[in-house]
Design a protein around this motif. Structure first.
Motif, short mmCIF file in Angstrom:
data_model
loop_
_atom_site.label_atom_id
_atom_site.label_comp_id
_atom_site.label_asym_id
_atom_site.label_seq_id
_atom_site.Cartn_x
_atom_site.Cartn_y
_atom_site.Cartn_z
N UNK A 224 0.84 -1.19 0.00
CA UNK A 224 0.00 0.00 0.00
C UNK A 224 0.88 1.24 0.00
N UNK A 225 0.51 2.25 -0.70
CA UNK A 225 1.21 3.52 -0.84
C UNK A 225 2.34 3.47 -1.86
N UNK A 226 2.57 2.31 -2.47
CA UNK A 226 3.59 2.21 -3.51
C UNK A 226 2.94 1.59 -4.75
N UNK A 227 3.28 2.15 -5.92
CA UNK A 227 2.67 1.67 -7.16
C UNK A 227 3.73 1.39 -8.22
N UNK A 228 3.32 0.56 -9.16
CA UNK A 228 4.21 0.25 -10.29
C UNK A 228 4.45 1.50 -11.13
N UNK A 229 3.48 2.39 -11.16
CA UNK A 229 3.59 3.60 -11.96
C UNK A 229 4.68 4.52 -11.41
#
Lengths: 108, 116
Positions: B60-65
């Motif tokens: 949560x709070x981290x994305x691939x984008x």
């Protein structure tokens, strides 16, 4: 989620004294590792010890799984032991949850 | 023995630019790689867990984008911090494990990111 509490937050010793670092965790851990972080950042694994007692050199790790606690004992501390010690726990997912660390300072 | 090399050791980038860091496992097969960020306050956050031939799982709070990760083989992984801003500063650490043994997580020296 899992929580890891380490104590003390910091510890100052004279060279030759012993250190006892504590780690308490909130849920059953199938993995438990103790790490030492050099002042420059490098994280070194000291022990993988989800249960029982392990020794290496002047270091001893003891984990009592059903009491959800682990300790790291450093005997005859040296100035080169100074740094931050982290306890991290995990399940079989591969994720480790770290404590906030104990900053150890050993004075000559 | 098992070693993990991470580079660069430190990097400075301008706000809004991107930087890439790489992680190389030596002496074992890095079936699983975890990328962490250690804040200036020393707390650790797991960014994502990558297993070869499986989807990368972001926390949560981290994305691939924002933090695209590549894990193409059993010895190499890379992560990019896209559009870095002040809140992205910290020490980024890759930890690798050999799945069969699946015990000890070995870490590299980390990449210290400073954002101007």
């Amino acid at each position: 989620g899992q929580q890891v509490q380490q104590s003390p937050a910091s510890l100052v010793l004279q060279e030759g004294e012993n250190a006892e670092l504590q780690c308490n965790f909130s849920s059953t851990a199938t993995r438990l590792q103790w790490f030492y972080q050099h002042p420059g950042g490098r994280l070194v694994s000291l022990f993988y010890n989800p249960s029982g007692t392990k020794h290496t050199g002047r270091l001893t790790s003891t984990t009592v799984t059903n009491e959800r606690r682990s300790s790291l004992h450093i005997s005859s501390s040296q100035t080169t032991d100074s740094g931050t010690y982290f306890c991290a726990i995990g399940a079989n997912t591969g994720k480790l949850t770290f404590g906030d660390g104990t900053v150890l300072t050993v004075k000559p | 023995g098992a070693l993990v090399y991470q580079y660069p050791r430190r990097t400075i980038c301008k706000s809004g630019t991107s930087m890439r860091m790489e992680c190389q496992a030596v002496g074992f097969q890095a079936t699983s790689v975890a990328w962490y960020r250690q804040s200036p306050q020393k707390t650790f956050e797991l960014i994502a867990l990558s297993t070869v031939n499986s989807a990368i799982k972001y926390e949560q709070n981290f994305t691939q984008e924002k933090f695209p990760i590549s894990h193409p083989n059993l010895s190499f992984s890379s992560m990019t911090v896209l559009n870095a801003y002040l809140e992205d500063r910290g020490l980024y650490l890759c930890g690798a494990r050999e799945w069969v043994k699946a015990e000890t997580l070995y870490f590299g020296s980390g990449t210290r990111l400073t954002v101007l």
